[in-house]
Design a protein around this motif. Structure first.
Motif, PDB file in Angstrom:
ATOM      1  N   THR A 168       4.770 -36.447   9.952  1.00  5.05           N
ATOM      2  CA  THR A 168       5.323 -35.679   9.132  1.00  5.05           C
ATOM      3  C   THR A 168       5.672 -34.151   9.703  1.00  5.05           C
ATOM      4  OG1 THR A 168       3.236 -34.729   8.169  1.00  5.05           O
ATOM      5  CG2 THR A 168       4.090 -36.440   7.202  1.00  5.05           C
TER       6      THR A 168
ATOM      7  N   GLU B  64       1.098 -22.454   8.672  1.00  2.00           N
ATOM      8  CA  GLU B  64       2.304 -22.548   7.999  1.00  2.00           C
ATOM      9  C   GLU B  64       2.771 -24.057   7.935  1.00  2.00           C
ATOM     10  OE1 GLU B  64       5.758 -20.386  10.208  1.00  2.00           O
ATOM     11  OE2 GLU B  64       4.195 -19.132  11.359  1.00  2.00           O
ATOM     12  N   ALA B  65       2.341 -24.874   8.649  1.00  2.00           N
ATOM     13  CA  ALA B  65       2.844 -26.383   8.532  1.00  2.00           C
ATOM     14  C   ALA B  65       2.029 -26.628   7.275  1.00  2.00           C
ATOM     15  CB  ALA B  65       2.507 -27.114   9.605  1.00  2.00           C
ATOM     16  N   ARG B  66       0.702 -26.425   7.073  1.00  2.00           N
ATOM     17  CA  ARG B  66      -0.141 -26.863   5.782  1.00  2.00           C
ATOM     18  C   ARG B  66       0.688 -26.371   4.557  1.00  2.00           C
ATOM     19  NH1 ARG B  66      -4.069 -23.330   3.514  1.00  2.00           N
ATOM     20  NH2 ARG B  66      -5.012 -25.061   3.184  1.00  2.00           N
ATOM     21  N   LEU B  67       1.349 -25.233   4.525  1.00  2.00           N
ATOM     22  CA  LEU B  67       1.756 -24.865   3.310  1.00  2.00           C
ATOM     23  C   LEU B  67       2.979 -25.651   3.041  1.00  2.00           C
ATOM     24  CD1 LEU B  67       2.001 -21.082   4.084  1.00  2.00           C
ATOM     25  CD2 LEU B  67       0.333 -22.356   2.631  1.00  2.00           C
ATOM     26  N   ARG B  68       3.643 -26.538   3.786  1.00  2.00           N
ATOM     27  CA  ARG B  68       5.025 -27.318   3.838  1.00  2.00           C
ATOM     28  C   ARG B  68       4.517 -29.107   3.821  1.00  2.00           C
ATOM     29  NH1 ARG B  68       9.815 -26.267   7.211  1.00  2.00           N
ATOM     30  NH2 ARG B  68       9.790 -28.519   7.145  1.00  2.00           N
TER      31      ARG B  68
ATOM     32  N   THR C 252      -5.196 -30.064   3.635  1.00  2.00           N
ATOM     33  CA  THR C 252      -3.886 -30.020   3.102  1.00  2.00           C
ATOM     34  C   THR C 252      -3.651 -30.974   1.727  1.00  2.00           C
ATOM     35  OG1 THR C 252      -2.976 -31.629   4.363  1.00  2.00           O
ATOM     36  CG2 THR C 252      -2.709 -29.509   4.917  1.00  2.00           C
TER      37      THR C 252
ATOM     38  N   LYS D 174       3.239 -30.964   1.705  1.00  2.00           N
ATOM     39  CA  LYS D 174       3.676 -32.252   0.720  1.00  2.00           C
ATOM     40  C   LYS D 174       5.254 -32.214   0.716  1.00  2.00           C
ATOM     41  CE  LYS D 174      -0.091 -31.017  -2.570  1.00  2.00           C
ATOM     42  NZ  LYS D 174      -0.445 -30.307  -3.889  1.00  2.00           N
ATOM     43  N   SER D 175       5.920 -31.245   0.889  1.00  2.00           N
ATOM     44  CA  SER D 175       7.401 -31.506   0.967  1.00  2.00           C
ATOM     45  C   SER D 175       7.748 -32.279   2.319  1.00  2.00           C
ATOM     46  CB  SER D 175       8.143 -30.200   0.993  1.00  2.00           C
ATOM     47  OG  SER D 175       7.741 -29.407   1.957  1.00  2.00           O
ATOM     48  N   ASP D 176       6.930 -31.963   3.260  1.00  2.00           N
ATOM     49  CA  ASP D 176       7.300 -32.651   4.571  1.00  2.00           C
ATOM     50  C   ASP D 176       6.959 -34.139   4.639  1.00  2.00           C
ATOM     51  OD1 ASP D 176       8.250 -30.533   6.021  1.00  2.00           O
ATOM     52  OD2 ASP D 176       6.471 -30.179   7.175  1.00  2.00           O
TER      53      ASP D 176
END
Length: 377
Positions: free
Chosen positions: A343, A352-356, A14, A358-360
């Motif tokens: 996070t 799905e989690a890996r796509l967010r 990620t 940075k924002s998380d």
């Protein structure tokens, strides 16, 4: 908060250590614009380790023409730090990405890694750090040793360069022919695993399949590693099977110890030592670290715990920002971790989690810093 130190591991798949640092730093400066932020990207020995050390300490990335895992000519590199410490990641000349679909650990070689070691030694390196990770090989570092002048002889007395599939041809090893500049070089091998040289948890059995070995090849490679271990004990007086981590990187861990006299050390311990962590962290109000998942394995001394142990002696609180929190990690607090924050903000599958990610990470840091600000920290 007047001074903060950022030293997170990467979140595999990620975010790199440097990307995490950028996110952490941005949030810290948003709440504390005058804060002095010390950044130390973490190198784990795999791909990106050279860049991590160069980012943390400065220095030069030096290109070298070497052999690749299939003995082809490739453009490789090593790093030279300002204090003349050379940093090599073996994946730069013997990595899985370089073989593509041509995976065959019975034939691939670490010869190019040895060429990097030789180039660094002849370029005036005073010590060398080599990362053991991401390899496509199972030659126990024999290729690297041969490139540096070590002689391997078969039963007819002919010298040859062994690969994984020919380790059992080795009848005699002669270290006296090693290049003098390499002999004089203190070497540290970064290794975070403790797998033995051969056997059910050895190099071939555990890591061979990801390098392209089927069940039959795994057994053959393992048998050949056992044969080599016998020759190493006979000629060099080293019981390689008893050395934790000797099975790392297709036996490269054992080869670095047997042929180069390298010191095996956890990656984070090497990072803390080379960066002069204690000097950099002196006077810090907070240290932020982290890794993809903190679990019972982390307690062996990976990044979060390695950092926490140093910080505890200095009396500096440590916040670990991690992707996931496993069970039975309470001992981390005894080691010096002040708080652990995940996070993982929403219950979604990893894909799905890996796509967010940075924002998380940014939102989690924002929550932590918002609370700290309110508490006057």
């Amino acid at each position: 908060m007047k001074k903060a130190v950022l030293i997170p591991d990467s979140f595999k798949g990620t975010m790199s250590s440097s990307e995490i640092i950028d996110i952490m730093k941005e949030r810290i400066l948003f709440y504390h614009p005058e804060c002095s932020v010390v950044t130390i990207p973490v190198a784990d020995g795999g791909e990106g380790s050279v860049d991590a050390f160069l980012t943390a300490l400065g220095g030069e990335k030096i290109s070298v023409r070497t052999k690749g895992p299939w003995n082809e000519d490739i453009e490789s590199f090593y790093g030279m730090l300002p204090d003349k410490t050379a940093v090599i990641e073996m994946a730069a000349s013997a990595g899985l990405p370089q073989v593509g679909d041509r995976k065959d650990p019975s034939k691939t070689t670490t010869y190019g890694v040895g060429e990097l070691i030789l180039a660094a030694a002849r370029n005036g390196a005073k010590r060398l750090v080599i990362g053991l990770g991401g390899s496509a090989t199972n030659d126990a570092g024999c290729g690297a040793a041969a490139a540096c002048g070590v002689s391997f002889y078969d039963k007819e007395g002919k010298s040859f360069v062994p690969v994984g599939g020919t380790l059992d041809r080795i009848e005699r090893i002669d270290l006296s022919t090693m290049d003098e500049s390499v002999k004089a070089l203190p070497i540290t091998a970064m290794c975070d695993i403790d797998n033995p040289f051969y056997g059910p948890t050895g190099a071939a059995a555990v890591f061979g399949p990801q390098k392209g070995a089927d069940e039959k090849m795994v057994k053959e490679l393992d048998s050949k590693m056992k044969s080599l271990a016998g020759v190493i004990e006979k000629d060099l007086g080293i019981k390689i099977q008893e050395i934790a981590g000797s099975g790392a990187a297709g036996g490269m861990g054992g080869g670095m110890k047997a042929f180069f006299g390298a010191r095996m050390q956890m990656g984070i311990k090497t990072v803390l030592e080379i960066t002069g962590f204690e000097n950099l962290a002196e006077g810090a109000d907070m240290i932020f670290t982290g890794e993809g998942k903190i679990d019972s394995q982390s307690l062996r001394g990976k990044v979060v715990i390695g950092v926490a142990r140093k910080a505890k002696k200095m009396g500096i609180p440590v916040i670990a920002v991690v992707g996931d929190i496993g069970d039975n990690i309470e001992a981390a607090y005894d080691e010096g971790v002040t708080g652990i924050f995940s996070t993982n903000r929403v219950a979604v599958p990893y894909k799905e989690a890996r796509l967010r990610a940075k924002s998380d990470m940014s939102l989690t840091m924002d929550n932590i810093l918002r609370f700290m600000k309110k508490m006057g920290i």
